[in-house]
Design an enzyme around this catalytic site. Structure first.
Site, PDB file in Angstrom:
ATOM      1  CB  THR A   1      -0.936   0.003   1.227  1.00  0.00           C
ATOM      2  OG1 THR A   1      -1.841  -1.089   1.127  1.00  0.00           O
ATOM      3  CG2 THR A   1      -1.726   1.294   1.321  1.00  0.00           C
TER       4      THR A   1
ATOM      5  CE1 TYR B   1      -4.091  -0.107  -1.134  1.00  0.00           C
ATOM      6  CE2 TYR B   1      -5.973   0.819   0.035  1.00  0.00           C
ATOM      7  CZ  TYR B   1      -4.837   0.045   0.031  1.00  0.00           C
ATOM      8  OH  TYR B   1      -4.450  -0.591   1.166  1.00  0.00           O
TER       9      TYR B   1
ATOM     10  CB  THR C   1      -0.052  -3.472   6.336  1.00  0.00           C
ATOM     11  OG1 THR C   1      -1.285  -3.483   5.592  1.00  0.00           O
ATOM     12  CG2 THR C   1       0.572  -2.090   6.266  1.00  0.00           C
ATOM     13  CG  ASP C   2      -2.881  -7.572   3.687  1.00  0.00           C
ATOM     14  OD1 ASP C   2      -3.286  -6.732   4.511  1.00  0.00           O
ATOM     15  OD2 ASP C   2      -3.458  -7.789   2.607  1.00  0.00           O
TER      16      ASP C   2
ATOM     17  CE  LYS D   1      -3.574  -4.683   8.319  1.00  0.00           C
ATOM     18  NZ  LYS D   1      -3.544  -4.750   6.829  1.00  0.00           N
TER      19      LYS D   1
ATOM     20  CD  GLU E   1      -6.534 -27.979  26.962  1.00  0.00           C
ATOM     21  OE1 GLU E   1      -7.327 -28.862  26.597  1.00  0.00           O
ATOM     22  OE2 GLU E   1      -6.569 -27.441  28.086  1.00  0.00           O
TER      23      GLU E   1
END
Length: 360
Positions: free
Chosen positions: A43, A57, A123-124, A196, A317
């Site tokens: 981006t 975009y 950023t992903d 994120k 677990e």
């Protein structure tokens, strides 16, 4: 010596003196740090149809030289130059791009002419790239990953300030030997803990519970803590001769689960599986049997959690000792995948791999 010659000499002396003053008046950049900006797209290099376009975009269209030229203030804090490593939206990040990027960073930081590195990134998957580099960069010099939540064409775009801050950090001695850093929205995060946390807000990058490493304020980096886990020069991982990484996939835990996806990953050649379990890494009965079957076939199994915070208890677990599984400690599933891929380049011994998860 006649009068004409004396006048000529006088004029020449005045000219030379004025030139000396002029050169002295020009600011010298010799004292500034040398920072290399390696661009991968995202981006921060995107473009929108209007100034209010903050979704929909096109990412990864602005070249690195344009990113640098759009922030002329960079020249006041560092001698910057750029290099385009990739031009992709970060959801398309691959192991091969990671290896290319990391090898180039190591090559550059081995030179006395480079004081720090900035990587521009979408950023992903920025947290995954940051953690990968945290494990394979072989230098104490700063490496700062930066991105943006709004494209450069948007009103109040955050990319230019984020890039400026990243260059400042990359050039400061205080950022040395702190591992790979992520800086957006004036917050400095460590690669291991950052994630994120929001789809669109500018302050999306956080380290839940463990917190930021520091802040940017007034063009200066302020650090308050650092990671105690091994990174960069302390790391045992060496990518020098690697052209790819072992395949590791993530299986997501949920109610009424099925082993079908897990079995497909194994059938298609997965060397490792990270299970993003519910709660403290709990296993749905059918999926648990699938993981046991996969381990019998030589596939390495790491139990992680979809919760996103807290220590995953070994033998909590699930009986990891009996099943020969590995516990992820506090690493989320996507970062557990990265550490397991690198671990598999060195060993298939689960005890050794568990040690790595405690140490990194």
């Amino acid at each position: 010596m006649n009068r004409k010659v004396l006048v000529t000499l006088a004029v020449l002396v005045v000219f030379l003196c004025s030139m000396q003053v002029a050169f002295a008046a020009e600011p010298s950049n010799n004292h500034l740090p040398n920072v290399k900006i390696l661009a991968t797209g995202g981006t921060i290099a995107g473009s929108g149809a209007t100034s209010t376009t903050t979704v929909g975009y096109t990412a990864a269209v602005v070249p690195v030289d344009a990113l640098i030229n759009n922030v002329p203030e960079l020249k006041k804090v560092a001698n910057v130059s750029g290099e385009q490593i990739a031009q992709i939206a970060s959801e398309n990040m691959t192991n091969k791009v990671w290896l290319k990027l990391a090898k180039r960073i190591n090559e550059l930081l081995a030179s006395d002419d480079v004081d720090g590195i900035v990587v521009t990134h979408g950023t992903d998957t920025i947290e995954e790239t940051a953690y990968f580099l945290n494990l394979v960069v072989k230098s104490e010099k700063p490496v700062v990953i930066v991105g943006a939540m709004r494209p450069p064409t948007a009103m109040s775009a955050d990319g230019p300030m984020n890039l400026y801050n990243a260059v400042v950090i990359a050039g400061t001695k205080e950022a040395r030997n702190k591992g790979v850093l992520v800086c957006l929205n004036d917050a400095i995060n460590g690669a291991r803990e950052v994630t994120k946390t929001n789809t669109s807000l500018l302050d999306t990058f956080r380290a839940p519970e463990l917190g930021y490493l520091g802040y940017m304020q007034g063009g200066k980096a302020y650090f308050y803590r650092e990671s105690t886990r091994k990174h960069t020069t302390q790391s045992e991982f060496d990518i020098t001769g690697l052209t790819d990484l072992p395949r590791v996939d993530i299986v997501y835990g949920y109610a009424n689960n099925s082993r079908d996806g897990l079995d497909a990953f194994v059938a298609h050649g997965a060397k490792g599986i990270v299970h993003a379990g519910v709660g403290d890494g709990s296993l749905f009965t059918e999926v648990k049997q699938g993981l046991i079957d996969a381990r019998k076939q030589g596939v390495l199994i790491v139990r992680s959690s979809r919760v996103g915070n807290g220590i995953l208890a070994r033998n909590g677990e699930a009986n990891d000792d009996e099943l020969d599984f590995v516990a992820s400690d506090t690493l989320n599933p996507q970062k557990s995948r990265i550490l397991l891929m690198l671990a598999l380049t060195k060993t298939h011994d689960t005890k050794e791999i568990q040690r790595m998860f405690w140490e990194y």
